[in-house]
Design an enzyme around this catalytic site. Structure first.
Site, short mmCIF file in Angstrom:
data_model
loop_
_atom_site.label_atom_id
_atom_site.label_comp_id
_atom_site.label_asym_id
_atom_site.label_seq_id
_atom_site.Cartn_x
_atom_site.Cartn_y
_atom_site.Cartn_z
N GLY A 24 -28.90 -24.63 -20.29
CA GLY A 24 -30.01 -25.35 -20.92
C GLY A 24 -31.29 -24.56 -21.12
O GLY A 24 -32.36 -25.16 -21.25
N ASN A 26 -32.09 -22.93 -23.81
CA ASN A 26 -32.58 -23.28 -25.16
C ASN A 26 -33.23 -24.66 -25.17
O ASN A 26 -34.27 -24.84 -25.77
CB ASN A 26 -31.43 -23.23 -26.18
CG ASN A 26 -31.16 -21.81 -26.65
OD1 ASN A 26 -31.95 -21.25 -27.41
ND2 ASN A 26 -30.07 -21.23 -26.16
N LEU A 97 -20.63 -27.30 -26.03
CA LEU A 97 -19.43 -26.46 -26.13
C LEU A 97 -18.15 -27.23 -26.51
O LEU A 97 -17.07 -26.65 -26.53
CB LEU A 97 -19.23 -25.67 -24.83
CG LEU A 97 -20.46 -24.81 -24.44
CD1 LEU A 97 -20.18 -24.00 -23.19
CD2 LEU A 97 -20.91 -23.90 -25.58
N ASN A 114 -26.54 -26.79 -35.30
CA ASN A 114 -25.97 -26.09 -34.13
C ASN A 114 -26.49 -24.67 -34.11
O ASN A 114 -26.73 -24.07 -35.16
CB ASN A 114 -24.44 -26.08 -34.27
CG ASN A 114 -23.77 -25.30 -33.15
OD1 ASN A 114 -24.04 -25.52 -31.97
ND2 ASN A 114 -22.89 -24.37 -33.50
N HIS A 116 -25.27 -20.91 -32.98
CA HIS A 116 -24.09 -20.15 -32.59
C HIS A 116 -24.53 -18.72 -32.24
O HIS A 116 -25.30 -18.11 -33.00
CB HIS A 116 -23.07 -20.13 -33.73
CG HIS A 116 -21.79 -19.51 -33.32
ND1 HIS A 116 -20.85 -20.17 -32.53
CD2 HIS A 116 -21.29 -18.27 -33.52
CE1 HIS A 116 -19.84 -19.36 -32.29
NE2 HIS A 116 -20.08 -18.20 -32.88
N ASP A 157 -18.01 -24.53 -36.67
CA ASP A 157 -18.82 -23.39 -37.11
C ASP A 157 -18.75 -23.08 -38.60
O ASP A 157 -18.93 -21.95 -39.02
CB ASP A 157 -18.43 -22.11 -36.32
CG ASP A 157 -18.65 -22.29 -34.83
OD1 ASP A 157 -19.60 -23.01 -34.44
OD2 ASP A 157 -17.88 -21.72 -34.05
N GLU A 186 -32.51 -16.34 -29.79
CA GLU A 186 -32.39 -17.81 -29.78
C GLU A 186 -33.71 -18.45 -29.37
O GLU A 186 -34.19 -19.39 -30.02
CB GLU A 186 -31.28 -18.25 -28.83
CG GLU A 186 -29.92 -17.79 -29.28
CD GLU A 186 -28.78 -18.37 -28.45
OE1 GLU A 186 -27.69 -18.53 -29.00
OE2 GLU A 186 -28.97 -18.63 -27.26
C1 GAR Z 1 -26.33 -20.22 -26.30
O1 GAR Z 1 -26.21 -18.84 -26.35
C2 GAR Z 1 -25.70 -20.86 -27.53
O2 GAR Z 1 -25.83 -20.08 -28.68
C3 GAR Z 1 -24.26 -20.95 -27.10
O3 GAR Z 1 -24.30 -21.36 -25.76
C4 GAR Z 1 -25.47 -20.78 -25.16
C5 GAR Z 1 -26.19 -21.84 -24.36
O4 GAR Z 1 -27.21 -21.30 -23.59
N1 GAR Z 1 -23.53 -21.86 -27.94
C6 GAR Z 1 -22.27 -21.66 -28.31
O5 GAR Z 1 -21.60 -20.72 -27.92
C7 GAR Z 1 -21.69 -22.72 -29.25
N2 GAR Z 1 -20.50 -22.26 -29.87
P1 GAR Z 1 -28.25 -22.22 -22.84
O6 GAR Z 1 -27.45 -23.31 -22.13
O7 GAR Z 1 -28.95 -21.35 -21.87
O8 GAR Z 1 -29.17 -22.82 -23.86
#
Ligand code: GAR
Length: 203
Positions: A24, A26, A97, A114, A116, A157, A186
């Site tokens: 979490g 992001n 996910l 989303n 990615h 995606d 990100e």
């Molecule tokens: C992020 O890097 C996001 O891009 C990825 O999961 C991570 C979550 O990080 N998402 C995917 O791979 C979706 N296919 P976070 O929980 O620290 O925000």
């Protein structure tokens, strides 16, 4: 009709709901970005994992944070009415996910986005998430990776791309190094792109 001065001078903020499965970072970053925004606010965070760190991070920032079970996601009427009650303008998948329920995508056309952690259409699709993406990128000796922010449709995606940003990969970079570089992007870009999507109808 008589309208009070306070409702006249305060335009309604756009309402964001975030879906996330794990850490979490992001989500936390998005919540903080919009804390002082006049355009938008995060109103709720939802996770498919009741132990996910994202729930505690959100609660710490005074944001409603709820989890749902696999069964609730497979028959998502309850989830949909919970969402409808919060009147979201945008649903953001920030590290969510699992495959997002079609019923919700259909109920919120062009309102689900989303992030990615790669440059789609490369390294997307089922099973391509988080560490798996960065490992594949390094194994294939890519010289670049990056982030893609896109609308969500019913195929993993494959929705329309809104924004991409590249980062360079050095020959000695490990998957962890790539993950770090991608995460920086990100955190730098996702809140701004959310703001653009909410304030520029052309996107
Ligand atoms: C992020 O890097 C996001 O891009 C990825 O999961 C991570 C979550 O990080 N998402 C995917 O791979 C979706 N296919 P976070 O929980 O620290 O925000």
């Amino acid at each position: 009709m008589i309208t009070s001065a306070s409702t006249q001078s305060k335009p309604m903020k756009k309402r964001i709901v975030i879906f996330a499965s794990g850490n979490g970072t992001n989500t936390q970053n998005i919540i903080k970005y919009f804390q002082n925004s006049k355009h938008a606010q995060v109103v709720c965070v939802l996770s498919n994992n009741k132990n996910a760190k994202v729930l505690a991070r959100s609660l710490d920032l005074n944001i409603e944070a709820l989890s749902f079970t696999k069964a609730e996601m497979l028959a998502p009427q309850g989830l949909l009415s919970l969402l409808n009650n919060r009147k979201p303008d945008l649903l953001v998948l920030a590290g969510f996910l699992l495959k997002f329920p079609e019923i919700i995508i259909d109920a919120y056309p062009n309102k689900v986005i989303n992030i990615h952690p790669a440059l789609l259409p490369k390294y997307g699709g089922k099973g391509m998430y988080g560490h798996h993406v960065h490992k594949a990128v390094v194994e294939n000796k890519e010289t670049h990776s990056g982030i893609t922010i896109h609308y969500v449709n019913n195929h993993y995606d494959q929705g329309k791309v809104i924004f991409q940003k590249k980062t360079t990969i050095a020959p000695q970079d490990t998957p962890q190094d790539v993950a770090q570089k991608v995460q920086l992007l990100e955190h730098q870009w996702l809140p701004k792109v959310i703001e653009d999507v909410l304030t520029k109808p052309s996107l």
